[in-house]
Design an enzyme around this catalytic site. Structure first.
Site, PDB file in Angstrom:
ATOM      1  N   SER A  62      -1.879  -4.102   9.509  1.00 21.79           N
ATOM      2  CA  SER A  62      -0.707  -4.331   8.668  1.00 21.79           C
ATOM      3  C   SER A  62       0.612  -4.172   9.394  1.00 21.79           C
ATOM      4  O   SER A  62       1.605  -4.765   8.982  1.00 21.79           O
ATOM      5  CB  SER A  62      -0.747  -3.405   7.460  1.00 21.79           C
TER       6      SER A  62
ATOM      7  N   LYS B 192      -0.852  -9.462  -2.229  1.00 23.37           N
ATOM      8  CA  LYS B 192      -0.107 -10.081  -1.122  1.00 23.37           C
ATOM      9  C   LYS B 192      -0.164 -11.608  -1.278  1.00 23.37           C
ATOM     10  O   LYS B 192       0.583 -12.138  -2.086  1.00 23.37           O
ATOM     11  CB  LYS B 192      -0.648  -9.542   0.185  1.00 23.37           C
TER      12      LYS B 192
ATOM     13  N   HIS C  87      -4.340  -8.375   4.467  1.00 19.42           N
ATOM     14  CA  HIS C  87      -3.408  -9.312   5.109  1.00 19.42           C
ATOM     15  C   HIS C  87      -4.114 -10.517   5.719  1.00 19.42           C
ATOM     16  O   HIS C  87      -3.518 -11.253   6.496  1.00 19.42           O
ATOM     17  CB  HIS C  87      -2.610  -8.591   6.198  1.00 19.42           C
TER      18      HIS C  87
HETATM   19  N1  PMP Z   1      -4.757  -2.175   2.895  1.00 17.98           N
HETATM   20  C1  PMP Z   1      -3.806  -2.658   3.697  1.00 17.98           C
HETATM   21  C2  PMP Z   1      -4.174  -3.052   5.094  1.00 17.98           C
HETATM   22  C3  PMP Z   1      -2.495  -2.778   3.233  1.00 17.98           C
HETATM   23  O1  PMP Z   1      -1.531  -3.218   4.047  1.00 17.98           O
HETATM   24  C4  PMP Z   1      -2.196  -2.403   1.907  1.00 17.98           C
HETATM   25  C5  PMP Z   1      -0.800  -2.558   1.319  1.00 17.98           C
HETATM   26  N2  PMP Z   1       0.248  -2.329   2.134  1.00 17.98           N
HETATM   27  C6  PMP Z   1      -3.215  -1.891   1.119  1.00 17.98           C
HETATM   28  C7  PMP Z   1      -4.472  -1.794   1.635  1.00 17.98           C
HETATM   29  C8  PMP Z   1      -2.932  -1.427  -0.270  1.00 17.98           C
HETATM   30  O2  PMP Z   1      -2.878  -2.482  -1.138  1.00 17.98           O
HETATM   31  P1  PMP Z   1      -2.024  -2.412  -2.493  1.00 17.98           P
HETATM   32  O3  PMP Z   1      -0.614  -2.663  -2.136  1.00 17.98           O
HETATM   33  O4  PMP Z   1      -2.612  -3.500  -3.317  1.00 17.98           O
HETATM   34  O5  PMP Z   1      -2.236  -1.063  -3.057  1.00 17.98           O
END
Ligand code: PMP
Length: 640
Positions: free
Chosen positions: A430, A489, A458
């Site tokens: 991320s 996303k 992602h």
């Molecule tokens: N996994 C990854 C790799 C993320 O980047 C994120 C969100 N930034 C999440 C899980 C969490 O997802 P959510 O925003 O739907 O809680």
């Protein structure tokens, strides 16, 4: 019993008088002689040499003239550099309404070598102490328990707390700042009635003899004499003086602890704030009434404001209302849940799927449920916080392998084999935007008889020809055992999911606590996500457009002299220092380009970065022009 003030001053008289030791006590009569003997012994056997002049002054003190004060609450702000320490003082002064902190600190050098303190008008910066060479000495004060301490007890910290407590109670004193003149002692403090005694672990370089004190005065000129009289003459006994900075940590309330932790974050430029975006997350958004290009959203396919998603959400609200009314296993399963789960499983090519309220909750729920006693998680060093938290919540042992380093992973697997394990990795990382080496992860999982899990937050909608994610990207038929993802996303809604075998889904439905014990997603979210999934399948060219945008943007950066590589929607531009990353992001915002500055603890300290997130909704022209601005801004900050 009668009270006495006892003062001792010991000096060596070689060429010049040289201070050896000094002390002051307020004691009951029956303790006087023991203390005098102990102080004399100290003066004659001092590390600085044997004193050849010892002056004792003993004065009776009327008990009714003694003021009793509670010791200031102690807090410690850990800093890494003197500069950070300085900033803690500046923030403390600002919180006291003192705006000219820089100018006040600039006066500090005038205190070096003074025996006493500088009495400084906090506003006019005028020095008010009558003797500018000697400075002002606060005396007639002690720890209330002095008489109960061993007579040879000397504690610099406790003495400083006594002094600061008295000083901040003097009329018109708003604060005291102190840096020790001991070359081996780099800590200091800022004290005020409302702040307490805020110890700062570093305020100067080791070995520096530069220290001093400033008492900050804010009041009428007529009040100065009264203030000085109090500091020099008023007898003060201080209650509850701790022996060490942590000695009264039990007394420290929650509020103090929170303040202290926030102050550390501020000093390190790690404090976070929220910024309102007053429009839908399209390619352009409105911030503070001004339109800006958004290069920071996870809205990778530009679907957030798509009319079909909005209509689907509206219809769901019309039909099912706003909330879901319960957890999935009670009254919170709507046809929308069941339908979306079937669609996700079909999209990812697995037997079944299960929804969670967010991606974060999915990771936490999945990992804590899988991670029973005896299980080992092999987790990439740069995995998302929700994976880290899921591992922590489980009873599994977690072994971290170096980021995307398959050799390290194999060594760690080999060292544990045979084991009941799961390799866990972000599919697209991320904060770095790179892609996990899934082919090798799957091979290793097979070889060492462990499971694999990837987080497709992602990668879904971003990589693979039709946006199906990491398996499609690598043209793999085989899939990880656990495919986790989010709806928040590319799918432009909110929620998390896991796709896998029927067995896995049945197990999680019965054991994942974040699934079981939380109210399920609301109808609007479900309908929007479902519609996004339809759109993605109907219009796979959105994915192609996003991928083309990434190529255009990286090429434009390269043209501007900034190296950037990414096959995903995330393009990290490493800046390094936290403060610099913030400055660059601020400047870009001023120029109408919104990018996120990402700092510790999201990424390692000193690897702060701009995290550019691209969308299929950006035009190529917009991206080329933004890239040029980014290159110019980075260039100007790096040169300055
Ligand atoms: N996994 C990854 C790799 C993320 O980047 C994120 C969100 N930034 C999440 C899980 C969490 O997802 P959510 O925003 O739907 O809680």
């Amino acid at each position: 019993m009668a009270l006495y003030s006892l003062k001792m001053r010991a000096e060596k008289i070689a060429q010049e008088r040289e201070h050896v030791s000094g002390a002051e006590k307020i004691l009951p009569e029956d303790e006087l002689s023991a203390y005098m003997a102990a102080l004399l012994a100290r003066a004659l056997h001092h590390a600085k040499g044997k004193a050849d002049f010892v002056n004792f002054k003993v004065e009776a003190v009327a008990p009714e003239d003694v003021e009793h004060l509670d010791a200031l609450p102690i807090s410690t702000v850990e800093v890494e550099t003197a500069e950070e320490g300085r900033r803690v003082i500046l923030q403390a002064l600002e919180s006291l309404g003192l705006k000219n902190g820089e100018a006040i600190l600039a006066k500090f050098s005038e205190t070096y070598g003074m025996r006493g303190a500088m009495l400084l008008d906090a506003d006019t910066l005028e020095r008010l102490e009558p003797d500018a060479v000697r400075g002002l000495r606060a005396t007639y004060m002690d720890d209330e328990r002095a008489a109960k301490r061993p007579s040879d007890w000397k504690n610099h910290f406790a003495e400083a707390v006594v002094l600061a407590t008295k000083v901040v109670h003097a009329p018109h004193i708003v604060a005291e700042i102190c840096v020790s003149d001991d070359p081996d002692y780099v800590a200091g403090y800022v004290a005020a009635s409302s702040l307490g005694y805020r110890r700062i672990t570093k305020l100067k370089a080791m070995g520096s003899p530069d220290g001093g004190r400033i008492f900050l005065y804010r009041g009428p000129r007529e009040g100065v004499a009264d203030c000085i009289r109090y500091l020099e003459k008023q007898c003060v006994l201080v209650r509850g003086v701790p022996d060490s900075p942590t000695g009264n940590s039990q007394r420290k309330g929650m509020g103090e602890m929170l303040k202290e932790r926030l102050a550390v974050k501020k000093a390190r430029h790690l404090c976070r704030e929220m910024h309102e975006i007053a429009s839908a997350q399209a390619a352009h958004v409105t911030v503070g009434g001004v339109e800006k290009l958004l290069l920071a959203s996870n809205n990778y396919l530009g679907l957030i404001d798509h009319p079909r998603l909005k209509r689907a959400a509206q219809e769901a609200v019309e039909r099912y209302g706003c909330g879901s009314g319960g957890s999935r296993l009670t009254t919170g399963t709507l046809p929308l849940h069941t339908k979306l789960e079937a669609e996700l499983a079909a999209f990812k090519g697995t037997e079944a799927a299960l929804l969670f309220d967010t991606g974060y909750m999915a990771n936490v729920g999945i990992l804590s449920a899988l991670g029973q006693e005896g299980v080992v998680f092999f987790s990439d060093a740069l995995n998302h916080a929700s994976i880290i938290d899921g591992c922590r919540l489980s009873r599994a042992k977690t072994i971290i392998y170096s980021h995307n380093d398959m050799r390290d992973l194999e060594e760690k697997l080999a060292a544990c084999t045979p084991c009941r394990g799961v390799i866990v990795s972000d599919a697209v990382f991320s904060m770095d935007g790179d892609i996990a080496d899934l082919p090798r992860i799957l091979q290793l999982a097979r070889k060492y008889h462990v499971w694999s899990m990837v987080d497709e937050a992602h990668s879904t909608g971003v990589i693979g020809e039709t946006g199906r994610g990491i398996s499609e990207h690598f043209h793999l038929q085989e899939k990880p055992d656990v495919l986790m993802g989010t709806l928040s996303k590319a799918l432009a809604s909110e929620g998390g999911y896991v796709c896998g075998s029927r067995l896995l889904i049945d197990y999680l439905q019965n054991t994942a606590r974040s699934f079981i014990f939380s109210t399920s997603q609301s109808p609007a979210n479900l309908a929007a996500a479902s519609e996004a999934l339809h759109l993605l399948q109907e219009e796979p060219d959105r994915v192609a457009r996003l991928q083309e945008n990434v190529r255009v943007f990286c090429a434009a950066l390269a043209d501007g002299g900034v190296e950037a590589e990414s096959e995903t929607a995330i393009v990290p531009l490493i800046v390094g220092e936290e403060r610099l990353a913030m400055k660059v992001a601020k400047e870009l915002e001023r120029q109408g380009v919104l990018v996120s500055a990402i700092r510790y603890p999201t990424v390692a300290k000193g690897s702060a970065r701009l995290r550019v997130a691209l969308s299929a909704a950006h035009t190529k022209e917009e991206l080329r022009s933004a890239a040029a601005r980014i290159c110019a801004t980075l260039g100007s900050f790096r040169l300055s």
